[in-house]
Design an enzyme around this catalytic site. Structure first.
Site, short mmCIF file in Angstrom:
data_model
loop_
_atom_site.label_atom_id
_atom_site.label_comp_id
_atom_site.label_asym_id
_atom_site.label_seq_id
_atom_site.Cartn_x
_atom_site.Cartn_y
_atom_site.Cartn_z
N TRP A 40 0.86 -1.18 0.00
CA TRP A 40 0.00 0.00 0.00
C TRP A 40 0.90 1.24 0.00
O TRP A 40 1.87 1.30 0.78
CB TRP A 40 -0.90 -0.03 1.24
N ASP A 51 -1.01 -5.29 9.53
CA ASP A 51 -1.95 -4.28 9.05
C ASP A 51 -3.21 -5.00 8.58
O ASP A 51 -3.16 -5.83 7.67
CB ASP A 51 -1.29 -3.52 7.90
N LYS A 71 -13.12 0.45 5.59
CA LYS A 71 -13.71 -0.36 4.51
C LYS A 71 -14.87 -1.22 5.02
O LYS A 71 -15.94 -1.21 4.43
CB LYS A 71 -12.65 -1.28 3.90
N1 PLP Z 1 -3.57 -0.35 5.20
C1 PLP Z 1 -3.90 -0.72 3.96
C2 PLP Z 1 -3.27 -1.94 3.39
C3 PLP Z 1 -4.82 0.02 3.22
O1 PLP Z 1 -5.13 -0.36 1.99
C4 PLP Z 1 -5.39 1.18 3.80
C5 PLP Z 1 -6.32 2.02 3.05
O2 PLP Z 1 -6.47 1.97 1.87
C6 PLP Z 1 -5.02 1.52 5.10
C7 PLP Z 1 -4.11 0.74 5.77
C8 PLP Z 1 -5.52 2.76 5.79
O3 PLP Z 1 -6.85 2.79 6.01
P1 PLP Z 1 -7.54 4.08 6.63
O4 PLP Z 1 -8.29 4.71 5.53
O5 PLP Z 1 -8.43 3.51 7.70
O6 PLP Z 1 -6.52 4.97 7.20
#
Ligand code: PLP
Length: 410
Positions: free
Chosen positions: A134, A216, A252
């Site tokens: 990510w 994560d 999500k």
């Molecule tokens: N980790 C991963 C792998 C993600 O894809 C995302 C968001 O796209 C996040 C963390 C962060 O999510 P948030 O929007 O809750 O900060």
């Protein structure tokens, strides 16, 4: 007029947001946005989950609620329920009171807390992230002062699967005590997760190098539709006796993207260690956002603590996961029917919100320019951007892109 800021360098735009902005400005009637990491309904709209809507209505009518500061670590009923969702109700770490949850500003906030925490306690200078990962993992850790950011092998472009040998080799070559970021489920962007047996090999490598593990978990429920099954990896790490952290996001699976609601779970081997670490986390939070916002925590906390609301939520998660699966199958079927060159099985074997299509940057460019189909250069597509109304159009466009610009000429 002059400005003392006139020579400030213009920073590079964040790709996924820039692509979405370009999509919004495009007036083409058949435009499609496959870039953004957010759920879309069959009609192409964002989805406010019914259970969220009903809890919000009750909150609005409840005159006993107020806007007092929350504790620094967040809303206790939310934090505790988050730990149960992650680890399972009877998990020894919970029963033995050696795990703590810290409410955070989304998954991103939880990741930032983990970076500050490992740095503050002097446990790490190096961080390892999957290649690819990510886009924000590296950025958040760099912003916390980590200068040694390394990638471990993950995606094998040739086989379009996990390079487990490369991954384990790279983890074993890491300096002791380095931080390693592992995607607990529904790997972003590849949609490829380790099998249970591969997780064992990964755990062995982490154990051997005493790595500080950050799991994560931004997509619990999106891989299989089953919240329990999707939390296998963190539970396995507890069973192996690991002390580690996990960054949970409710963006999500609750559709609460702009409420910025997440949780950092820290599992220790003893209550004493957990309390020590918890006191450090409290100081870190105090210096970054002082104390967290209430709205998202109250929604999630209410739902997770009420069996009937929980059930309703779980059904919505299943709806989202199964719509994504259906779109995978349909896109695959259509590419097969068109006889699009190359293998496309990975579209149905990958899991979670995204598919790592294997389209190269020139093919992506072709889709944007000729078909107004927006996706990021990596070739990752958000499966929820597809629906029965645009599937034929997107499949035909991908076919044209692959036929016009063969992969080896990119
Ligand atoms: N980790 C991963 C792998 C993600 O894809 C995302 C968001 O796209 C996040 C963390 C962060 O999510 P948030 O929007 O809750 O900060």
């Amino acid at each position: 007029m002059t400005s003392k800021y006139a020579d400030v360098a213009v920073a590079a735009p964040v790709e996924v947001f820039a692509v979405s902005a370009a999509f919004r400005e495009d007036t083409h009637p058949e435009k499609v946005n496959l870039s953004v990491g957010a759920y879309r309904t069959e009609e192409g709209n964002p989805w406010v989950l019914p259970v969220v809507q009903s809890v919000e209505s009750k909150m609005a009518a409840d005159t006993t609620l107020n806007h007092e500061y929350l504790p620094i670590l967040g809303l206790p009923e939310f934090r505790n329920a988050s730990l149960k969702l992650l680890l399972g109700e009877g998990n020894p770490a919970i029963v033995e009171n050696r795990v703590v949850g810290v409410q955070a500003l989304g998954g991103t906030g939880a990741i930032r807390l983990s970076a500050e925490f490992f740095k503050n306690i002097g446990k790490a200078e190096t961080v390892l992230v999957s290649k690819p990962t990510w886009g924000n993992h590296m950025g958040v850790y760099r912003a916390s002062g980590y200068t040694d950011v390394r990638e471990y092998r993950y995606w094998d472009a040739e086989t379009r699967s996990l390079n487990i040998e490369g991954m384990v080799e790279d983890l074993k070559a890491a300096p002791e005590n380095a931080v390693v970021i592992l995607h607990a489920v529904a790997h972003n962007p590849t949609g490829v997760d380790p099998t249970h047996d591969q997780w064992k090999q990964i755990a062995d490598a982490c154990e051997e190098k005493k790595l500080n593990v950050l799991m994560d978990i931004a997509y619990q429920g999106f891989a299989t539709g089953d919240l329990e099954a999707d939390a296998w990896a963190p539970r396995y790490f507890v069973s192996r006796g690991f002390e580690f952290v996990s960054a949970q996001s409710y963006s999500k699976n609750f559709g609460l993207y702009n409420e910025r609601i997440g949780n950092l779970a820290l599992v220790c081997n003893t209550t004493d260690a957990m309390k020590r670490c918890s006191s450090q986390l409290e100081l870190i939070v105090r210096k970054i956002w002082s104390n967290p916002p209430n709205h998202g925590a109250r929604i999630v906390g209410t739902v997770l603590n009420d069996p009937s609301l929980f059930n309703e939520w779980q059904n919505s998660v299943r709806v989202m996961a199964s719509r994504i699966k259906e779109m995978r199958q349909q896109l695959y079927n259509k590419l097969k029917a068109l006889g699009t060159p190359g293998t496309w099985e990975h579209i149905i074997t990958q899991i979670g919100m995204f598919s790592f299509t294997g389209l190269n940057p020139s093919q992506v460019d072709f889709l944007v320019k000729n078909y107004h189909i927006y996706l990021i250069k990596q070739g990752r597509i958000n499966m929820c951007g597809l629906n029965h109304g645009n599937l034929d159009y997107v499949a035909k466009a991908i076919h044209e892109a692959v036929v016009t610009i063969p992969s080896d000429q990119a």
